[in-house]
Design a protein around this motif. Structure first.
Motif, PDB file in Angstrom:
ATOM      1  N   GLU A 182       0.825  -1.204   0.000  1.00 39.22           N
ATOM      2  CA  GLU A 182       0.000   0.000   0.000  1.00 39.22           C
ATOM      3  C   GLU A 182       0.862   1.257   0.000  1.00 39.22           C
ATOM      4  O   GLU A 182       0.580   2.227  -0.710  1.00 39.22           O
ATOM      5  CB  GLU A 182      -0.934  -0.009   1.209  1.00 39.22           C
ATOM      6  CG  GLU A 182      -2.011  -1.092   1.144  1.00 39.22           C
ATOM      7  CD  GLU A 182      -2.800  -1.189   2.435  1.00 39.22           C
ATOM      8  OE1 GLU A 182      -2.386  -0.557   3.442  1.00 39.22           O
ATOM      9  OE2 GLU A 182      -3.827  -1.895   2.456  1.00 39.22           O
ATOM     10  N   SER A 183       1.919   1.250   0.793  1.00 38.09           N
ATOM     11  CA  SER A 183       2.817   2.413   0.839  1.00 38.09           C
ATOM     12  C   SER A 183       3.496   2.625  -0.509  1.00 38.09           C
ATOM     13  O   SER A 183       3.599   3.758  -1.000  1.00 38.09           O
ATOM     14  CB  SER A 183       3.862   2.206   1.935  1.00 38.09           C
ATOM     15  OG  SER A 183       4.794   3.266   1.953  1.00 38.09           O
ATOM     16  N   GLN A 185       2.412   1.695  -3.474  1.00 38.22           N
ATOM     17  CA  GLN A 185       1.426   2.138  -4.468  1.00 38.22           C
ATOM     18  C   GLN A 185       1.092   3.618  -4.304  1.00 38.22           C
ATOM     19  O   GLN A 185       0.962   4.344  -5.291  1.00 38.22           O
ATOM     20  CB  GLN A 185       0.169   1.279  -4.355  1.00 38.22           C
ATOM     21  CG  GLN A 185       0.349  -0.147  -4.853  1.00 38.22           C
ATOM     22  CD  GLN A 185      -0.860  -1.020  -4.581  1.00 38.22           C
ATOM     23  OE1 GLN A 185      -1.555  -0.858  -3.576  1.00 38.22           O
ATOM     24  NE2 GLN A 185      -1.127  -1.962  -5.485  1.00 38.22           N
ATOM     25  N   ARG A 186       0.959   4.081  -3.076  1.00 34.61           N
ATOM     26  CA  ARG A 186       0.683   5.509  -2.849  1.00 34.61           C
ATOM     27  C   ARG A 186       1.827   6.366  -3.373  1.00 34.61           C
ATOM     28  O   ARG A 186       1.617   7.383  -4.031  1.00 34.61           O
ATOM     29  CB  ARG A 186       0.467   5.792  -1.361  1.00 34.61           C
ATOM     30  CG  ARG A 186      -0.878   5.389  -0.817  1.00 34.61           C
ATOM     31  CD  ARG A 186      -1.124   6.027   0.544  1.00 34.61           C
ATOM     32  NE  ARG A 186      -0.064   5.715   1.500  1.00 34.61           N
ATOM     33  CZ  ARG A 186      -0.059   4.647   2.300  1.00 34.61           C
ATOM     34  NH1 ARG A 186      -1.054   3.788   2.252  1.00 34.61           N
ATOM     35  NH2 ARG A 186       0.927   4.445   3.143  1.00 34.61           N
ATOM     36  N   GLU A 187       3.049   5.959  -3.059  1.00 38.91           N
ATOM     37  CA  GLU A 187       4.208   6.732  -3.492  1.00 38.91           C
ATOM     38  C   GLU A 187       4.310   6.743  -5.014  1.00 38.91           C
ATOM     39  O   GLU A 187       4.609   7.775  -5.622  1.00 38.91           O
ATOM     40  CB  GLU A 187       5.472   6.140  -2.876  1.00 38.91           C
ATOM     41  CG  GLU A 187       6.724   6.963  -3.106  1.00 38.91           C
ATOM     42  CD  GLU A 187       7.900   6.430  -2.317  1.00 38.91           C
ATOM     43  OE1 GLU A 187       7.957   6.684  -1.096  1.00 38.91           O
ATOM     44  OE2 GLU A 187       8.743   5.748  -2.906  1.00 38.91           O
ATOM     45  N   ASN A 190       1.655   9.071  -6.556  1.00 46.04           N
ATOM     46  CA  ASN A 190       1.967  10.484  -6.358  1.00 46.04           C
ATOM     47  C   ASN A 190       3.105  10.937  -7.272  1.00 46.04           C
ATOM     48  O   ASN A 190       3.067  12.028  -7.836  1.00 46.04           O
ATOM     49  CB  ASN A 190       2.351  10.739  -4.902  1.00 46.04           C
ATOM     50  CG  ASN A 190       2.700  12.184  -4.639  1.00 46.04           C
ATOM     51  OD1 ASN A 190       1.851  13.061  -4.722  1.00 46.04           O
ATOM     52  ND2 ASN A 190       3.955  12.435  -4.326  1.00 46.04           N
ATOM     53  N   ASP A 195      -0.171   3.482 -10.169  1.00 45.16           N
ATOM     54  CA  ASP A 195       0.199   2.724  -8.971  1.00 45.16           C
ATOM     55  C   ASP A 195       0.488   1.248  -9.250  1.00 45.16           C
ATOM     56  O   ASP A 195       0.597   0.450  -8.324  1.00 45.16           O
ATOM     57  CB  ASP A 195      -0.880   2.847  -7.899  1.00 45.16           C
ATOM     58  CG  ASP A 195      -2.213   2.221  -8.315  1.00 45.16           C
ATOM     59  OD1 ASP A 195      -2.301   1.713  -9.451  1.00 45.16           O
ATOM     60  OD2 ASP A 195      -3.149   2.247  -7.495  1.00 45.16           O
ATOM     61  N   VAL A 606      -1.248  12.049   4.459  1.00 44.48           N
ATOM     62  CA  VAL A 606      -1.883  11.153   3.490  1.00 44.48           C
ATOM     63  C   VAL A 606      -2.695  10.049   4.166  1.00 44.48           C
ATOM     64  O   VAL A 606      -3.665   9.564   3.590  1.00 44.48           O
ATOM     65  CB  VAL A 606      -0.845  10.531   2.532  1.00 44.48           C
ATOM     66  CG1 VAL A 606      -0.245  11.591   1.639  1.00 44.48           C
ATOM     67  CG2 VAL A 606       0.246   9.792   3.284  1.00 44.48           C
ATOM     68  N   VAL A 607      -2.307   9.650   5.373  1.00 38.44           N
ATOM     69  CA  VAL A 607      -3.027   8.595   6.091  1.00 38.44           C
ATOM     70  C   VAL A 607      -3.017   8.919   7.575  1.00 38.44           C
ATOM     71  O   VAL A 607      -1.989   9.331   8.126  1.00 38.44           O
ATOM     72  CB  VAL A 607      -2.380   7.207   5.876  1.00 38.44           C
ATOM     73  CG1 VAL A 607      -3.109   6.151   6.710  1.00 38.44           C
ATOM     74  CG2 VAL A 607      -2.404   6.807   4.419  1.00 38.44           C
ATOM     75  N   GLU A 626       3.496  13.058   3.487  1.00 33.62           N
ATOM     76  CA  GLU A 626       4.178  13.039   2.199  1.00 33.62           C
ATOM     77  C   GLU A 626       4.695  14.438   1.894  1.00 33.62           C
ATOM     78  O   GLU A 626       3.980  15.418   2.049  1.00 33.62           O
ATOM     79  CB  GLU A 626       3.224  12.572   1.094  1.00 33.62           C
ATOM     80  CG  GLU A 626       3.844  12.472  -0.289  1.00 33.62           C
ATOM     81  CD  GLU A 626       3.790  13.778  -1.065  1.00 33.62           C
ATOM     82  OE1 GLU A 626       4.735  14.047  -1.826  1.00 33.62           O
ATOM     83  OE2 GLU A 626       2.815  14.526  -0.893  1.00 33.62           O
ATOM     84  N   GLU A 631       7.464   9.431   1.497  1.00 26.46           N
ATOM     85  CA  GLU A 631       6.563   9.267   2.626  1.00 26.46           C
ATOM     86  C   GLU A 631       7.362   9.179   3.921  1.00 26.46           C
ATOM     87  O   GLU A 631       8.480   8.663   3.948  1.00 26.46           O
ATOM     88  CB  GLU A 631       5.708   8.008   2.467  1.00 26.46           C
ATOM     89  CG  GLU A 631       4.639   8.137   1.408  1.00 26.46           C
ATOM     90  CD  GLU A 631       3.612   7.010   1.481  1.00 26.46           C
ATOM     91  OE1 GLU A 631       3.833   6.050   2.247  1.00 26.46           O
ATOM     92  OE2 GLU A 631       2.586   7.093   0.783  1.00 26.46           O
TER      93      GLU A 631
END
Length: 663
Positions: A182-183, A185-187, A190, A195, A606-607, A626, A631
């Motif tokens: 998950e981390s 994919q977010r990075e 962005n 992703d 972001v979370v 972020e 992150e």
């Protein structure tokens, strides 16, 4: 050749392209975000167009806005630089559809090569060795978890689009896989707007070696030899060099031939980089193909004497490659490091803020600087915090390393913290000097590269003498413009009735205050530090160079002064001090422990993983922030109960903003 091009990027690469275009008589158009209104690439280009807000998704990732700017300004071609849209196939297609030239490979080639997953499949089909893994389109968490278990651990999660060390994670246990996925994919989303990830077995202790390739539209393809990029921290390259100290001539030839074969197999055109990992036994595996110019391309330029941006422009304009393979000559050794606004001792936390002072070595045929900022500019929170690339050349590798160390010693940055001290340790470390570093070495032995936390007595004495000489010069200058230039008070020797010229000085290094008592003047002193007296003679300070004898031993120190900030360099290490009034006491610090968790840097939340009323343990992750395309996990400093949450996902916060309060 083109008469006008638009540069769809920012920072040092935009400035780099502008320089080549100016030399070739090509006009340039810059695009910029609201955060970059005063940036150097905007100031240097012939024209500049605002395309949106400060976040990449609001500006540099907006292909429609960039195309609109190109049409309005009459640009014939678009140079994408690296990062952002440089490997975006839809953008490349849109440029071509608009009747302009994308300075890079076609969208068709990029679809084959730009995706790490697709490129691996193509290389495997062509017989190029690849690391076992998963490159499928099914990106569901269940499928990825199942494939991870099949591949085995440790394994690497990698963003399928993009590069620059972003969107990469090593996972050692299946239980950690989903959180790391998950981390990642977010990075990736962005940084690159997508992703998708791929999985591959993690090769232990590999070298990272890449081959620069070039191809034109006339059927010519060649390589420009290799760059080694094995010195990495968290997959971010920190030192690049050419030639590699690891490769044998036979291995260099085999890798060069494989890179050319790969480019020819997919009808590639323009600049590209074929990246390999090489195990300790010399077996190489295809890793990825970057369909763009690399950040480290100056290393290749320094050893070949070629301008790769000019080659890009000529190939994009339909010209054949300027040289044939046999005409490519490699001379000497080149090394590049990247100066960042970051704090190595705080986990390389990115910094931001105004560059109050930026001192860099003078450029020459052997020392090159590629920078997108100058003194007075601001490093923003929205983009990569690179300040400059420093590239050196030498007749051989030891000479290049010595030149790198000397050039780094000439650097000084006031404003955001920087990684200069870390780079100096890197350039002196035996693993680098002996050419045996692998891609994981820095992460395994990071403490070996941190600057020493304490001062030597020689550095303390030198700091005191530098201030004494400054005081004496200032006193003479003041006396010269006064009504009594011959006054004995202009000597500034600290003389007072009752004692023989004792002059107290105070400094602070990190959090430690220390004091000095000095006797004498005019370059001859007795300096007392921590109860020990150090005789000094022959001291003089000229143009930032302090020369003196301490205990009859001749020493030289570089001196950088900015306000109360004093940086000294003894040739091996640097120390940055603050000069204090001699009788000022340091204020007591905050004892901390009040349960407030603050933002360590400006950025976007972001979370949020905690809720009011939750019981948390020390070190538990409470939020994820972020900034600068990375992150950062914000963790609880102690066990407790969450009393307040003062930030929500999507909020932009300043540094030191209270995010969470514990009871």
């Amino acid at each position: 050749m083109f008469s006008k091009i638009l540069i769809a990027n920012r920072g040092e690469i935009a400035c780099r392209v502008i320089r080549t275009c100016r030399r070739l008589g090509i006009r340039t158009v810059a695009v910029y975000s609201e955060a970059d209104a005063d940036a150097q690439h905007v100031r240097q280009a012939d024209e500049a167009v605002l395309i949106g807000g400060p976040r990449p998704a609001e500006s540099y990732l907006r292909g429609d806005a960039i195309l609109d700017a190109a049409k309005k300004t009459g640009a014939q071609a678009i140079h994408p630089g690296y990062g952002f849209l440089s490997e975006n196939t839809d953008f490349a297609d849109a440029v071509a559809a608009a009747g302009m030239v994308f300075i890079g490979p076609s969208g068709t080639s990029m679809r084959k090569m730009g995706s790490k997953a697709g490129a691996k499949e193509l290389m495997a089909a062509a017989g190029v060795p690849v690391v076992p893994g998963y490159t499928g389109e099914d990106q569901s968490p269940n499928t990825l978890s199942r494939e991870a278990a099949r591949i085995g651990f440790p394994l690497m999660i990698k963003a399928a689009h993009g590069g620059g060390g972003k969107g990469m994670r090593v996972v050692h246990r299946l239980e950690d896989f989903i959180a790391q996925l998950e981390s990642c994919q977010r990075e990736a989303a962005n940084a690159f707007g997508r992703d998708r990830v791929l999985l591959e077995r993690y090769v232990q202790s590999p070298r990272h070696i890449e081959i620069q390739v070039f191809a034109d539209t006339h059927g010519h393809t060649l390589h420009l030899n290799e760059r080694e990029c094995s010195a990495q921290r968290r997959y971010q390259k920190v030192l690049e060099e050419s030639p590699s100290p690891f490769l044998t001539p036979a291995l260099r030839m085999a890798m060069g031939d494989a890179a050319v074969k790969a480019a020819q197999a997919i009808d590639y055109a323009n600049a590209g980089t074929v990246e390999f990992i090489v195990d300790p036994d010399g077996q190489f595996y295809f890793m990825e193909i970057n369909t763009r110019l690399q950040v480290e391309h100056p290393v290749t330029e320094m050893v070949t004497g070629l301008d790769l941006v000019e080659w890009q422009l000529r190939v994009a304009a339909g010209e054949p490659l300027p040289l044939a393979q046999e005409a490519i000559v490699q001379r000497g050794h080149a090394i590049e490091v990247r100066l960042y606004a970051e704090d190595p001792e705080a986990g390389f936390l990115p910094g931001s803020g105004r560059l109050e002072s930026l001192v860099l070595p003078a450029p020459s045929a052997r020392v090159r600087l590629d920078a997108g900022v100058i003194e007075g500019d601001t490093v923003t929170i929205f983009y990569d915090p690179m300040i400059a690339k420093l590239i050196v050349w030498g007749e051989d590798r030891p000479t290049a390393l010595a030149r790198l160390r000397d050039a780094l010693a000439d650097c000084d940055i006031v404003g955001p913290k920087s990684n200069i001290g870390f780079l100096e340790q890197l350039a002196r470390h035996p693993a680098v000097v002996e050419g045996r570093i692998d891609t994981g070495y820095l992460d395994r032995h990071l403490d070996e590269f941190m600057p020493a936390p304490t001062l030597t007595s020689d550095l303390q004495v030198a700091a005191a003498v530098a201030v004494l000489l400054e005081q004496e010069v200032s006193a003479r200058t003041d006396a010269a413009v006064s009504g009594d230039p011959g006054s004995p008070w202009a000597i500034a020797d600290g003389w007072r009735l009752g004692h023989a010229g004792r002059r107290p000085l105070a400094f602070q290094h990190r959090e430690q205050r220390w004091e000095v008592l000095a006797h004498g003047h005019g370059g001859r002193y007795a300096v007392e530090v921590d109860g020990a007296t150090h005789p000094v003679a022959g001291a003089r300070l000229t143009a930032g160079l302090l020369e003196l004898r301490i205990h009859d031993q001749a020493r030289r120190f570089r001196i950088h002064r900015h306000g109360n900030r004093l940086t000294l360099h003894d040739g091996d290490r640097r120390a940055t001090l603050e000069t204090l009034p001699a009788y000022q006491r340091t204020a007591g610090g905050d004892s901390g422990g009040d349960g407030r968790i603050i933002a360590p840097m400006p950025g976007r939340v972001v979370v949020v993983r905690a809720r009011i009323g939750d019981s948390v343990d020390a070190g538990q992750e409470l939020l994820v922030m972020e900034a600068m395309k990375m992150e950062l996990a914000v963790k609880a400093p102690r066990a407790g109960v969450v009393a307040e949450l003062r930030a929500a996902a999507g909020d932009f916060v300043d540094a030191d903003t209270v995010l969470v309060a514990l009871e």
